[in-house]
Motif scaffolding. Sequence first.
Motif, PDB file in Angstrom:
ATOM      1  N   GLY A  93       0.772  -1.234   0.000  1.00 44.67           N
ATOM      2  CA  GLY A  93       0.000   0.000   0.000  1.00 44.67           C
ATOM      3  C   GLY A  93       0.801   1.281   0.000  1.00 44.67           C
ATOM      4  O   GLY A  93       0.216   2.371   0.032  1.00 44.67           O
ATOM      5  N   ASN A  94       2.129   1.210  -0.056  1.00 35.78           N
ATOM      6  CA  ASN A  94       2.933   2.431  -0.054  1.00 35.78           C
ATOM      7  C   ASN A  94       2.600   3.347  -1.233  1.00 35.78           C
ATOM      8  O   ASN A  94       2.448   4.561  -1.073  1.00 35.78           O
ATOM      9  N   GLU A 146      -0.092   8.175  -3.634  1.00 36.80           N
ATOM     10  CA  GLU A 146      -0.940   8.704  -4.696  1.00 36.80           C
ATOM     11  C   GLU A 146      -2.191   9.373  -4.143  1.00 36.80           C
ATOM     12  O   GLU A 146      -2.639  10.406  -4.657  1.00 36.80           O
ATOM     13  N   ALA A 147      -2.750   8.822  -3.067  1.00 37.35           N
ATOM     14  CA  ALA A 147      -3.950   9.398  -2.462  1.00 37.35           C
ATOM     15  C   ALA A 147      -3.680  10.772  -1.872  1.00 37.35           C
ATOM     16  O   ALA A 147      -4.603  11.581  -1.711  1.00 37.35           O
ATOM     17  N   ARG A 148      -2.415  11.053  -1.591  1.00 39.36           N
ATOM     18  CA  ARG A 148      -2.037  12.335  -1.005  1.00 39.36           C
ATOM     19  C   ARG A 148      -1.344  13.247  -1.996  1.00 39.36           C
ATOM     20  O   ARG A 148      -0.852  14.325  -1.617  1.00 39.36           O
ATOM     21  N   GLY A 149      -1.275  12.812  -3.255  1.00 42.72           N
ATOM     22  CA  GLY A 149      -0.611  13.615  -4.273  1.00 42.72           C
ATOM     23  C   GLY A 149       0.881  13.735  -4.065  1.00 42.72           C
ATOM     24  O   GLY A 149       1.495  14.738  -4.447  1.00 42.72           O
ATOM     25  N   LEU A 150       1.481  12.707  -3.460  1.00 38.11           N
ATOM     26  CA  LEU A 150       2.907  12.725  -3.145  1.00 38.11           C
ATOM     27  C   LEU A 150       3.679  11.801  -4.070  1.00 38.11           C
ATOM     28  O   LEU A 150       3.119  10.854  -4.639  1.00 38.11           O
ATOM     29  N   VAL A 172       5.893   8.673  -5.152  1.00 36.14           N
ATOM     30  CA  VAL A 172       5.876   7.302  -4.626  1.00 36.14           C
ATOM     31  C   VAL A 172       6.994   7.087  -3.611  1.00 36.14           C
ATOM     32  O   VAL A 172       6.819   6.361  -2.626  1.00 36.14           O
ATOM     33  N   ALA A 173       8.132   7.738  -3.831  1.00 36.01           N
ATOM     34  CA  ALA A 173       9.262   7.574  -2.916  1.00 36.01           C
ATOM     35  C   ALA A 173       8.892   7.965  -1.495  1.00 36.01           C
ATOM     36  O   ALA A 173       9.360   7.355  -0.519  1.00 36.01           O
ATOM     37  N   LEU A 174       8.024   8.969  -1.335  1.00 36.89           N
ATOM     38  CA  LEU A 174       7.607   9.367   0.006  1.00 36.89           C
ATOM     39  C   LEU A 174       6.673   8.334   0.626  1.00 36.89           C
ATOM     40  O   LEU A 174       6.608   8.198   1.846  1.00 36.89           O
ATOM     41  N   GLY A 175       5.946   7.608  -0.214  1.00 37.23           N
ATOM     42  CA  GLY A 175       5.147   6.503   0.299  1.00 37.23           C
ATOM     43  C   GLY A 175       6.026   5.414   0.877  1.00 37.23           C
ATOM     44  O   GLY A 175       5.733   4.853   1.944  1.00 37.23           O
ATOM     45  N   HIS A 176       7.126   5.115   0.193  1.00 39.98           N
ATOM     46  CA  HIS A 176       8.054   4.103   0.702  1.00 39.98           C
ATOM     47  C   HIS A 176       8.735   4.587   1.980  1.00 39.98           C
ATOM     48  O   HIS A 176       8.983   3.805   2.905  1.00 39.98           O
ATOM     49  N   LYS A 177       9.043   5.891   2.046  1.00 44.18           N
ATOM     50  CA  LYS A 177       9.658   6.434   3.265  1.00 44.18           C
ATOM     51  C   LYS A 177       8.696   6.326   4.435  1.00 44.18           C
ATOM     52  O   LYS A 177       9.087   5.944   5.546  1.00 44.18           O
ATOM     53  N   ALA A 178       7.417   6.642   4.192  1.00 43.84           N
ATOM     54  CA  ALA A 178       6.412   6.491   5.248  1.00 43.84           C
ATOM     55  C   ALA A 178       6.266   5.028   5.639  1.00 43.84           C
ATOM     56  O   ALA A 178       6.040   4.701   6.813  1.00 43.84           O
ATOM     57  N   GLY A 179       6.400   4.128   4.661  1.00 37.58           N
ATOM     58  CA  GLY A 179       6.347   2.702   4.958  1.00 37.58           C
ATOM     59  C   GLY A 179       7.480   2.257   5.861  1.00 37.58           C
ATOM     60  O   GLY A 179       7.310   1.362   6.704  1.00 37.58           O
ATOM     61  N   ALA A 180       8.650   2.894   5.713  1.00 41.89           N
ATOM     62  CA  ALA A 180       9.780   2.562   6.583  1.00 41.89           C
ATOM     63  C   ALA A 180       9.487   2.937   8.029  1.00 41.89           C
ATOM     64  O   ALA A 180       9.918   2.248   8.967  1.00 41.89           O
ATOM     65  N   GLU A 181       8.732   4.009   8.227  1.00 41.56           N
ATOM     66  CA  GLU A 181       8.339   4.378   9.584  1.00 41.56           C
ATOM     67  C   GLU A 181       7.384   3.335  10.167  1.00 41.56           C
ATOM     68  O   GLU A 181       7.439   3.026  11.361  1.00 41.56           O
ATOM     69  N   ALA A 182       6.516   2.785   9.321  1.00 38.88           N
ATOM     70  CA  ALA A 182       5.619   1.719   9.782  1.00 38.88           C
ATOM     71  C   ALA A 182       6.410   0.471  10.158  1.00 38.88           C
ATOM     72  O   ALA A 182       6.020  -0.273  11.074  1.00 38.88           O
TER      73      ALA A 182
END
Length: 255
Positions: A34-35, A40-44, A46-56
Motif C-alpha cells: 500500500g505504499n 498517490e492518495a495524497r498527491g505525493l 511514490v518515494a515518500l510513500g516508501h519512506k512512510a512505509g519505513a516508519e511503519a
Amino acid sequence: MSGAPKLQSLPEAASPDTASPGALPCHVAIIMDGNRRWAEARGLPVALGHKAGAEAVRRTIEACVQQGVGWLTLFAFSSENWLRPADEVKALTGLLRLYLRSEVATFAKEGIRLRVIGDRARFGTETVREIDQAEAVTAGGTRLNLNVALSYGARAEIVAAAQAIAAAAREGRLDPDAIDEASFARHLFTADMPDPDLIIRTSGEQRLSNFLLWQAAYAEFVFQDVLWPDYGAEHLARALRDFGRRERRFGARTG
C-alpha cells in the motif's frame, strides 16, 4: 530516511494494547502493501510513500517486541519489483541502504537479529557488503529475529532448492531416496527458521504474491484493510487477537 526518528528503545514490559487472551504466534510474516497507493492518495511522490512505509516498519518491530513475538518476516522487495519504473527501484534501493545505516546499531543494542532472505546479489556489491555487515553486527540478538525478504520470490527459492538437491544427488552427496520435506526445507532461504504461524497482508488485497509459498503451508492468514504506511501497534494487536481465536488443526480432523 534522513531526519526520520530512529527505532526507539524497546520497553521490557508489554504494551497496554496486548493481543491476549489467546495463543501468540511464534512467527509473524507481513506482506507490506500500500505504499504507492498511500502516496498517490495524497498527491505525493511514490518515494515518500516508501519512506512512510519505513516508519511503519519501525512501529511494527517495536510492537512485535512489546507483544512477545519472537520472529518477524517482512516482505520488503519482491523479485518482480525489479520490473517497476527505474526511478522507483532506485528510490527503494537507496532507502534500503539508508535504513541499514541508521538502524543497525539500534538493532544490535536492542537484541534484534537481522537477516535478509532473497537474491541479495542483485543489489550490487556495495549494498551486499552493507547487508552482510548488518547481519554480522546483529548476529547475537535474541529478543527478536527480524527477517527482511529482499529481491525475494518463493517460486525462484523453490527452484533453487530443487537445483541444489539435484546437483547433490548427481555428485553422489545425497541419496535421492532420502529426500523428504525436511531435507528439502534445509535448502531454502529459511532453512533454520520456524515456518510462519501468521501471515498478514495490508491494503485489503488477499493473495500471497509469491511469498513464502512452501513455508505458508499451515499458516493462518489475516487481511487488513489499511495501507502499510498507516500500520501500527493497534493493527498488529488486532491481527494477533484474531489469530488467538483460531483453532489450528494442521490438517487433522476433529470431532
